[in-house]
Design a protein around this motif. Structure first.
Motif, PDB file in Angstrom:
ATOM      1  N   HIS A 146       0.817  -1.216   0.000  1.00 60.91           N
ATOM      2  CA  HIS A 146       0.000   0.000   0.000  1.00 60.91           C
ATOM      3  C   HIS A 146       0.850   1.265   0.000  1.00 60.91           C
ATOM      4  N   ILE A 147       2.077   1.184   0.492  1.00 58.83           N
ATOM      5  CA  ILE A 147       2.998   2.314   0.284  1.00 58.83           C
ATOM      6  C   ILE A 147       3.250   2.449  -1.227  1.00 58.83           C
ATOM      7  N   TYR A 148       3.481   1.317  -1.852  1.00 57.35           N
ATOM      8  CA  TYR A 148       3.622   1.287  -3.320  1.00 57.35           C
ATOM      9  C   TYR A 148       2.393   1.895  -3.995  1.00 57.35           C
TER      10      TYR A 148
ATOM     11  N   LEU B  19      12.871   7.948   2.981  1.00 57.02           N
ATOM     12  CA  LEU B  19      13.944   6.947   2.887  1.00 57.02           C
ATOM     13  C   LEU B  19      14.495   6.593   4.263  1.00 57.02           C
ATOM     14  N   GLU B  20      14.681   7.610   5.099  1.00 61.15           N
ATOM     15  CA  GLU B  20      15.151   7.343   6.466  1.00 61.15           C
ATOM     16  C   GLU B  20      14.179   6.427   7.198  1.00 61.15           C
ATOM     17  N   ASP B  21      12.884   6.752   7.097  1.00 58.77           N
ATOM     18  CA  ASP B  21      11.872   5.964   7.816  1.00 58.77           C
ATOM     19  C   ASP B  21      11.802   4.535   7.290  1.00 58.77           C
ATOM     20  N   LEU B  22      11.987   4.389   5.988  1.00 54.58           N
ATOM     21  CA  LEU B  22      11.912   3.038   5.410  1.00 54.58           C
ATOM     22  C   LEU B  22      13.151   2.212   5.723  1.00 54.58           C
ATOM     23  N   ASP B  38      21.016  -8.557 -11.824  1.00 54.29           N
ATOM     24  CA  ASP B  38      21.710  -7.283 -11.604  1.00 54.29           C
ATOM     25  C   ASP B  38      20.773  -6.205 -11.056  1.00 54.29           C
ATOM     26  N   SER B  39      19.715  -6.632 -10.378  1.00 53.20           N
ATOM     27  CA  SER B  39      18.799  -5.653  -9.767  1.00 53.20           C
ATOM     28  C   SER B  39      19.477  -4.983  -8.580  1.00 53.20           C
ATOM     29  N   TRP B  40      18.861  -3.938  -8.075  1.00 50.79           N
ATOM     30  CA  TRP B  40      19.494  -3.121  -7.031  1.00 50.79           C
ATOM     31  C   TRP B  40      18.903  -3.403  -5.658  1.00 50.79           C
ATOM     32  N   SER B  41      19.756  -3.295  -4.666  1.00 48.38           N
ATOM     33  CA  SER B  41      19.311  -3.370  -3.271  1.00 48.38           C
ATOM     34  C   SER B  41      18.826  -1.974  -2.839  1.00 48.38           C
ATOM     35  N   ILE B 147      11.076   4.831  -4.393  1.00 48.06           N
ATOM     36  CA  ILE B 147      10.439   4.405  -3.135  1.00 48.06           C
ATOM     37  C   ILE B 147       9.709   3.080  -3.401  1.00 48.06           C
ATOM     38  N   TYR B 148       9.009   3.042  -4.508  1.00 44.72           N
ATOM     39  CA  TYR B 148       8.371   1.784  -4.938  1.00 44.72           C
ATOM     40  C   TYR B 148       9.388   0.651  -5.044  1.00 44.72           C
ATOM     41  N   GLN B 149      10.510   0.916  -5.680  1.00 48.25           N
ATOM     42  CA  GLN B 149      11.533  -0.131  -5.847  1.00 48.25           C
ATOM     43  C   GLN B 149      12.008  -0.662  -4.495  1.00 48.25           C
ATOM     44  N   ILE B 150      12.165   0.226  -3.536  1.00 50.77           N
ATOM     45  CA  ILE B 150      12.593  -0.201  -2.197  1.00 50.77           C
ATOM     46  C   ILE B 150      11.527  -1.094  -1.556  1.00 50.77           C
ATOM     47  N   THR B 151      10.272  -0.672  -1.606  1.00 53.34           N
ATOM     48  CA  THR B 151       9.202  -1.490  -0.997  1.00 53.34           C
ATOM     49  C   THR B 151       9.076  -2.823  -1.733  1.00 53.34           C
ATOM     50  N   ARG B 152       9.298  -2.795  -3.037  1.00 50.91           N
ATOM     51  CA  ARG B 152       9.193  -4.023  -3.845  1.00 50.91           C
ATOM     52  C   ARG B 152      10.332  -4.986  -3.507  1.00 50.91           C
ATOM     53  N   THR B 153      11.525  -4.423  -3.307  1.00 48.45           N
ATOM     54  CA  THR B 153      12.693  -5.258  -3.040  1.00 48.45           C
ATOM     55  C   THR B 153      12.606  -5.872  -1.644  1.00 48.45           C
TER      56      THR B 153
END
Lengths: 173, 173
Positions: A146-148, B19-22, B38-41, B147-153
């Motif tokens: 849901h953040i997404y 980003l800090e909160d996540l 080769d995806s990103w962390s 931000i989406y990429q981070i939540t997805r990863t």
């Protein structure tokens, strides 16, 4: 990666703050805009997360942990927020979510779940048998989902504005 | 929805905090994990955002606003973070991003962009002619995309753990 209670709590604790930072003070045009048809606005999503705190995660864990004969989950109401959020401001909803999440994390800690508890099951109305471990991991991923959705819905409003760059932006692809 | 400078600044200002909160304090297993190949962390993503602040958004706006003969953008290095982030801790990277974003927002304000400026163009190495308006909207959506990429990863690491619920979670579909 296996879900653990400390890692779940580490992640679940962050979400109220992330939502505040993403949403408090954004223009109403973004807060109430959706992705078309019956999709949800960021405002709707916060209400949905509140309903989950009240009726989904902890109540369902209690069913997993119970020794009742009937261990079938109550179906989750995906539309409850349209009634429940009525007349509430975004700061009110965020505050309600923050408080409920805090209480639910305390309850989760107090369960003192063991490896055995993780294997305890209940009946999902659509999926059949599910485990408490799956439910805990789903709680965590559901937040991220849901953040997404919020970032996707905000991005959706600007998809035409990005011109040819849209091809590089998976969130509006 | 048309992008405006105040709305862009409203959104761009939020990202360092989000980003800090996540990410500050998440387990290393999540911070350094990617989606395979080769995806990103999440750690890599923060480095990428730093490189964007240094070489992409504001420098490219300056090219749009300039009267130079050569108005072609320098190609963006999508792999710079692997060298630049070396030896830096996550708190160091987040602090660097926060500082650069703050400076860039001040620069953006100081441009005092007019409707005419929004139409100014430059040459993108892949797309050809682009406008400053498209660049500004892309800066905003690019943040949301990562931000989406981070939540997805993060979600990716738990995709098996969610069991049948995975069918309801678009982020790991």
């Amino acid at each position: 990666m296996n879900i653990s209670v400390p890692d779940a709590i580490n992640l679940l604790t962050r979400t109220p703050k992330v939502l505040e930072d993403l949403l408090l003070g954004i223009p109403d045009e973004l807060l109430y805009a959706n992705e078309g048809n019956d999709s949800w606005s960021p405002y709707d999503v916060v209400g949905h997360l509140i309903h989950g705190e009240k009726t989904d995660w902890i109540p369902r864990m209690k069913i997993c942990l119970s020794n009742d004969d009937n261990k079938t989950f109550t179906p989750f109401d995906r539309f409850a927020q349209f009634e429940d959020s009525k007349g509430k401001s975004l700061p009110e909803l965020l505050e309600e979510f923050r408080r409920l999440r805090e209480e639910n994390i305390i309850t989760l800690q107090n369960f003192q779940l063991t490896a055995e508890d993780f294997k305890r099951t209940a009946i999902h109305p659509a999926f059949g048998t599910v485990t408490l471990q799956q439910l805990l991991a789903t709680w965590v991923v559901h937040d991220q989902n849901h953040i997404y959705q919020i970032t996707r819905t905000i991005s959706h409003q600007y998809r035409e504005e990005t011109g040819p760059w849209r091809a590089y932006l998976r969130i509006i692809e």
